[in-house]
Scaffold this motif. Sequence first.
Motif, mmCIF file in Angstrom:
data_model
loop_
_atom_site.group_PDB
_atom_site.id
_atom_site.type_symbol
_atom_site.label_atom_id
_atom_site.label_comp_id
_atom_site.label_asym_id
_atom_site.label_seq_id
_atom_site.Cartn_x
_atom_site.Cartn_y
_atom_site.Cartn_z
ATOM 1 N N GLY A 110 -3.774 7.941 0.764
ATOM 2 C CA GLY A 110 -4.270 7.692 2.119
ATOM 3 C C GLY A 110 -3.195 7.141 3.045
ATOM 4 N N GLU A 111 -2.379 6.216 2.523
ATOM 5 C CA GLU A 111 -1.279 5.672 3.325
ATOM 6 C C GLU A 111 -0.251 6.757 3.638
ATOM 7 O OE1 GLU A 111 -0.285 2.584 0.529
ATOM 8 O OE2 GLU A 111 -1.025 1.031 1.887
ATOM 9 N N GLN A 112 0.008 7.629 2.660
ATOM 10 C CA GLN A 112 0.955 8.722 2.877
ATOM 11 C C GLN A 112 0.453 9.648 3.984
ATOM 12 O OE1 GLN A 112 2.441 10.590 -0.824
ATOM 13 N NE2 GLN A 112 1.484 8.851 -1.860
ATOM 14 N N ALA A 113 -0.850 9.934 3.969
ATOM 15 C CA ALA A 113 -1.437 10.792 5.001
ATOM 16 C C ALA A 113 -1.312 10.124 6.374
ATOM 17 C CB ALA A 113 -2.898 11.085 4.673
ATOM 18 N N PHE A 114 -1.558 8.812 6.438
ATOM 19 C CA PHE A 114 -1.426 8.063 7.691
ATOM 20 C C PHE A 114 0.005 8.136 8.212
ATOM 21 C CE2 PHE A 114 -0.263 4.074 9.813
ATOM 22 C CZ PHE A 114 -1.153 4.084 10.874
ATOM 23 N N TYR A 115 0.994 7.910 7.330
ATOM 24 C CA TYR A 115 2.397 7.973 7.732
ATOM 25 C C TYR A 115 2.730 9.356 8.276
ATOM 26 C CZ TYR A 115 4.237 3.462 6.118
ATOM 27 O OH TYR A 115 4.545 2.135 5.992
ATOM 28 N N LYS A 116 2.256 10.398 7.586
ATOM 29 C CA LYS A 116 2.529 11.766 8.013
ATOM 30 C C LYS A 116 1.897 12.036 9.379
ATOM 31 C CE LYS A 116 2.412 16.505 6.391
ATOM 32 N NZ LYS A 116 2.090 17.412 5.291
ATOM 33 N N GLU A 117 0.661 11.577 9.558
ATOM 34 C CA GLU A 117 -0.063 11.770 10.823
ATOM 35 C C GLU A 117 0.674 11.105 11.981
ATOM 36 O OE1 GLU A 117 -4.033 9.800 12.625
ATOM 37 O OE2 GLU A 117 -4.346 10.902 10.761
ATOM 38 N N LYS A 118 1.254 9.934 11.734
ATOM 39 C CA LYS A 118 1.970 9.193 12.771
ATOM 40 C C LYS A 118 3.389 9.709 12.988
ATOM 41 C CE LYS A 118 -1.204 6.253 13.884
ATOM 42 N NZ LYS A 118 -1.794 6.257 15.207
ATOM 43 N N GLY A 119 3.841 10.620 12.119
ATOM 44 C CA GLY A 119 5.171 11.176 12.270
ATOM 45 C C GLY A 119 6.269 10.344 11.631
ATOM 46 N N PHE A 120 5.881 9.359 10.806
ATOM 47 C CA PHE A 120 6.879 8.537 10.121
ATOM 48 C C PHE A 120 7.542 9.381 9.042
ATOM 49 C CE2 PHE A 120 3.804 4.787 10.931
ATOM 50 C CZ PHE A 120 4.245 4.669 12.227
ATOM 51 N N GLU A 121 8.864 9.366 9.002
ATOM 52 C CA GLU A 121 9.596 10.186 8.040
ATOM 53 C C GLU A 121 9.986 9.421 6.785
ATOM 54 O OE1 GLU A 121 12.846 12.128 9.977
ATOM 55 O OE2 GLU A 121 11.545 13.004 11.515
#
Length: 56
Positions: A20-31
């Motif tokens: 879930g955290e990985q999905a959040f990071y991806k959604e926010k554009g964090f690389e």
Amino acid sequence: MADKTLVCKDCGKEFIFTEGEQAFYKEKGFENEPQRCPECRKARKQQYNNNRGYRR
């Protein structure tokens, strides 16, 4: 995606970077993945706020 076990760069403790955290990071554009465990992130944020004169 699956949960990942990462190592905190401050305390050296292992922590879980959940799917879930990985999905959040991806959604926010964090690389980049998080470098610190949740406890160290909280402590670092608190220290930053104290140095800036904010009280939370």
